[in-house]
Design an enzyme around this catalytic site. Structure first.
Site, PDB file in Angstrom:
ATOM      1  CG  HIS A  18      -2.213  -1.142  -8.491  1.00 19.77           C
ATOM      2  ND1 HIS A  18      -2.586  -1.682  -7.282  1.00 19.77           N
ATOM      3  CD2 HIS A  18      -2.837   0.066  -8.561  1.00 19.77           C
ATOM      4  CE1 HIS A  18      -3.383  -0.843  -6.643  1.00 19.77           C
ATOM      5  NE2 HIS A  18      -3.562   0.217  -7.395  1.00 19.77           N
ATOM      6  CE  LYS A  42      -6.900   5.815  -0.640  1.00 21.18           C
ATOM      7  NZ  LYS A  42      -6.770   5.004  -1.856  1.00 21.18           N
ATOM      8  NE  ARG A  91     -10.012   2.067 -10.310  1.00 18.68           N
ATOM      9  CZ  ARG A  91     -10.332   2.243  -9.055  1.00 18.68           C
ATOM     10  NH1 ARG A  91     -10.418   1.196  -8.252  1.00 18.68           N
ATOM     11  NH2 ARG A  91     -10.594   3.447  -8.583  1.00 18.68           N
ATOM     12  CB  SER A 128      -5.901  -1.576  -2.427  1.00 11.89           C
ATOM     13  OG  SER A 128      -4.993  -1.367  -3.487  1.00 11.89           O
TER      14      SER A 128
HETATM   15  N1  COA Z   1      -6.198  -1.487 -10.796  1.00 12.98           N
HETATM   16  C1  COA Z   1      -6.675  -1.767  -9.591  1.00 12.98           C
HETATM   17  N2  COA Z   1      -6.922  -0.848  -8.640  1.00 12.98           N
HETATM   18  C2  COA Z   1      -6.660   0.416  -8.958  1.00 12.98           C
HETATM   19  C3  COA Z   1      -6.161   0.810 -10.197  1.00 12.98           C
HETATM   20  C4  COA Z   1      -5.932  -0.217 -11.149  1.00 12.98           C
HETATM   21  N3  COA Z   1      -5.455   0.040 -12.367  1.00 12.98           N
HETATM   22  N4  COA Z   1      -6.022   2.147 -10.210  1.00 12.98           N
HETATM   23  C5  COA Z   1      -6.411   2.572  -9.021  1.00 12.98           C
HETATM   24  N5  COA Z   1      -6.796   1.540  -8.256  1.00 12.98           N
HETATM   25  C6  COA Z   1      -7.339   1.598  -6.899  1.00 12.98           C
HETATM   26  C7  COA Z   1      -6.290   1.820  -5.843  1.00 12.98           C
HETATM   27  O1  COA Z   1      -5.833   0.604  -5.295  1.00 12.98           O
HETATM   28  C8  COA Z   1      -7.060   2.600  -4.813  1.00 12.98           C
HETATM   29  O2  COA Z   1      -7.796   1.682  -4.036  1.00 12.98           O
HETATM   30  P1  COA Z   1      -8.168   2.019  -2.512  1.00 12.98           P
HETATM   31  O3  COA Z   1      -8.880   3.341  -2.519  1.00 12.98           O
HETATM   32  O4  COA Z   1      -9.040   0.897  -2.159  1.00 12.98           O
HETATM   33  O5  COA Z   1      -6.865   2.078  -1.759  1.00 12.98           O
HETATM   34  C9  COA Z   1      -8.078   3.406  -5.609  1.00 12.98           C
HETATM   35  O6  COA Z   1      -8.198   2.708  -6.824  1.00 12.98           O
HETATM   36  C10 COA Z   1      -7.664   4.821  -5.876  1.00 12.98           C
HETATM   37  O7  COA Z   1      -6.434   4.799  -6.580  1.00 12.98           O
HETATM   38  P2  COA Z   1      -5.616   6.134  -6.790  1.00 12.98           P
HETATM   39  O8  COA Z   1      -6.506   7.233  -7.227  1.00 12.98           O
HETATM   40  O9  COA Z   1      -4.430   5.817  -7.599  1.00 12.98           O
HETATM   41  O10 COA Z   1      -5.273   6.510  -5.300  1.00 12.98           O
HETATM   42  P3  COA Z   1      -4.155   6.016  -4.364  1.00 12.98           P
HETATM   43  O11 COA Z   1      -4.631   6.200  -2.991  1.00 12.98           O
HETATM   44  O12 COA Z   1      -3.652   4.670  -4.683  1.00 12.98           O
HETATM   45  O13 COA Z   1      -2.978   7.065  -4.653  1.00 12.98           O
HETATM   46  C11 COA Z   1      -1.950   9.241  -4.817  1.00 12.98           C
HETATM   47  C12 COA Z   1      -3.237   8.451  -4.615  1.00 12.98           C
HETATM   48  C13 COA Z   1      -0.886   8.822  -3.820  1.00 12.98           C
HETATM   49  C14 COA Z   1      -1.432   9.005  -6.224  1.00 12.98           C
HETATM   50  C15 COA Z   1      -2.334  10.741  -4.671  1.00 12.98           C
HETATM   51  O14 COA Z   1      -3.092  10.900  -3.482  1.00 12.98           O
HETATM   52  C16 COA Z   1      -1.124  11.639  -4.588  1.00 12.98           C
HETATM   53  O15 COA Z   1      -0.566  11.993  -5.593  1.00 12.98           O
HETATM   54  N6  COA Z   1      -0.738  11.996  -3.337  1.00 12.98           N
HETATM   55  C17 COA Z   1       0.410  12.852  -3.082  1.00 12.98           C
HETATM   56  C18 COA Z   1      -0.067  14.198  -2.560  1.00 12.98           C
HETATM   57  C19 COA Z   1      -0.368  15.125  -3.691  1.00 12.98           C
HETATM   58  O16 COA Z   1       0.470  15.425  -4.532  1.00 12.98           O
HETATM   59  N7  COA Z   1      -1.625  15.614  -3.696  1.00 12.98           N
HETATM   60  C20 COA Z   1      -2.097  16.584  -4.654  1.00 12.98           C
HETATM   61  C21 COA Z   1      -2.411  16.010  -5.980  1.00 12.98           C
HETATM   62  S1  COA Z   1      -2.937  17.280  -7.083  1.00 12.98           S
END
Ligand code: COA
Length: 161
Positions: A18, A42, A91, A128
């Site tokens: 991140h 989550k 990724r 994560s």
């Molecule tokens: N390096 C390391 N890890 C990464 C990464 C990177 N560059 N990019 C993503 N990851 C990991 C994250 O840590 C996460 O790990 P986890 O599943 O073990 O927790 C996983 O990859 C998924 O990441 P991401 O897709 O960014 O999901 P998130 O849970 O961190 O965040 C939101 C998701 C909050 C951005 C999304 O759910 C959201 O926008 N929610 C708001 C509600 C909404 O608007 N919904 C409708 C959307 S159309």
């Protein structure tokens, strides 16, 4: 150069993957807002306040980064902050389908665009959850998360034992 880009996530906890995206995005926009999602779906290990404070400590060397939190739809948060651009990291190809779906929905809902940045290959295996699992079973997470995240993870997992 856009004024503001929002980098959203659960950040439970923030990883060096991140941080790499945040650092690189900060070179392309005036301000990057790291928006920590409440995300009860989550069942995060860290509370929202803890996740925000770990992110704040971790991004403190990068000058044009702000940390905030949000609940509800990302696009509603973007509108409140007058942001029209979201940054996401990719990724692997497997991230693409879901990310594209979200990006297209955000575009349709509020005309919010998404800028995809490819993850640094050194971190493309990271998430994560995988960091938490390795830490929970005593494996080394050195180099995978910022120092503050490592310290707080140890504290939290020691407290659970
Ligand atoms: N390096 C390391 N890890 C990464 C990464 C990177 N560059 N990019 C993503 N990851 C990991 C994250 O840590 C996460 O790990 P986890 O599943 O073990 O927790 C996983 O990859 C998924 O990441 P991401 O897709 O960014 O999901 P998130 O849970 O961190 O965040 C939101 C998701 C909050 C951005 C999304 O759910 C959201 O926008 N929610 C708001 C509600 C909404 O608007 N919904 C409708 C959307 S159309």
């Amino acid at each position: 150069m856009p004024d503001i880009a929002v980098y959203p996530g659960t950040f439970d906890p923030i990883t060096n993957g991140h941080l790499d995206i945040i650092d690189r995005a900060s070179k392309h926009v005036a301000t990057v807002i790291v928006a920590v999602s409440q995300n009860p779906s989550k069942a995060p290990l860290f509370s929202l306040e803890e996740r925000v404070s770990i992110v704040e400590e971790s991004v403190s060397p990068i000058k044009n980064v702000e940390v905030d939190s949000f609940e509800g739809l990302l696009v509603d948060y973007c509108m409140r902050r007058s942001a029209r651009l979201v940054v996401k990291g990719l990724r692997a190809v497997s991230d693409f389908e879901y990310e594209m779906q979200m990006a297209q929905m955000n575009l349709r809902l509020a005309d919010v665009d998404t800028l995809f940045m490819v993850a640094n290959p050194s971190f493309s295996f990271l998430s994560s959850s995988i960091v938490k699992e390795v830490a929970r079973f005593g494996g080394s997470i050195e180099g995978l998360v910022p120092a503050e995240a490592a310290r707080r993870l140890k504290e939290k997992l020691d407290g659970e034992a």
